[in-house]
Design an enzyme around this catalytic site. Sequence first.
Site, PDB file in Angstrom:
ATOM      1  N   GLU A   1       0.826  -1.209   0.000  1.00 20.58           N
ATOM      2  CA  GLU A   1       0.000   0.000   0.000  1.00 20.58           C
ATOM      3  C   GLU A   1       0.859   1.258   0.000  1.00 20.58           C
ATOM      4  OE1 GLU A   1      -2.967  -0.356  -0.696  1.00 20.58           O
ATOM      5  OE2 GLU A   1      -3.178  -2.487  -0.262  1.00 20.58           O
TER       6      GLU A   1
ATOM      7  N   HIS B   1       1.994   1.940  -3.411  1.00 22.03           N
ATOM      8  CA  HIS B   1       0.961   2.623  -4.208  1.00 22.03           C
ATOM      9  C   HIS B   1       1.088   4.135  -4.044  1.00 22.03           C
ATOM     10  CE1 HIS B   1      -1.567  -0.299  -6.160  1.00 22.03           C
ATOM     11  NE2 HIS B   1      -1.855  -0.950  -5.043  1.00 22.03           N
TER      12      HIS B   1
END
EC number: 3.4.24.-
Length: 291
Positions: free
Chosen positions: A145, A148
């Site tokens: 994450e 990202h």
Amino acid sequence: MMRVILFLVTNLAVMLVASIVLSLLGAGRYMTAQGIDYYSLFVFALVFGFTGSFISLFLSKFLAKRSTRAHVITSPANETERWLVSTVEKLATTAGIGMPEVAVYEGEPNAFATGAFKNSALVAVSTGLLQSMSHEEVEAVLAHEVAHIANGDMVTMTLLQGVVNTFVIFLARVVGFVVDKAISRDSDSEGGAGYYITVIVCEIAFGVLASIIVAWFSRRREYRADAGSVKLMGRRQPMIHALQRLGGIESGDLPKNLVTAGITSSNKFLALFRSHPPIEKRIETLQNNVV
């Protein structure tokens, strides 16, 4: 997947609402008695196409928190929360981004990251993820994450969505003009009922097709985020184990048909709308080091 779904739904809703409001206000100056002023129409489509995608981006954190009822950790209340915050802080520092907000929400094993800016993003994990995975596996998911965020995936997707929005708005109005003129030669220069109905229908239909393009691009970004997790942790096994855990499979050979709700689909048409590639493909990519 949550961040992508919210982004797409919000974007489509903004576009439709803006289209209806503008129609009611008579904002059709790009149409003339002689036909369509394509330059003016394209500028109109460009402005409102990107407006919808940027509104979606700036609302992403707020909507994600509200929809999942996520609890943002402002002051860690237990050892798990302290570990989560310190782990995200370590990964964020390694990735060279500002410390994201860290949140926990009730739900099945999953996690997401969202936000308009790299230095003020949100990373959220579910209670199901924390309960079903080891610390190393959770850290791999957190690294995914954070990758990202570091890759600027939400901004990149926003720009892509703005481009496809522009063509959706432009083409829907061109088709609407053609249909309107075909069914009513007496329509005024602003377009008749046939024009407005056709535009709304086409925006929905073209919007669905545009979502397939955005979803394909999102699947490519997932592979890159997997690679980012490997880079941040310095090894690939934690991410592979985390994916295997998410898929409910044992280490070793992968089953030929792995179906995990929300991640892949046995229906090839529905799979076109998936924001994430099949777990077995992601694991295979990591195992082959083709990232």
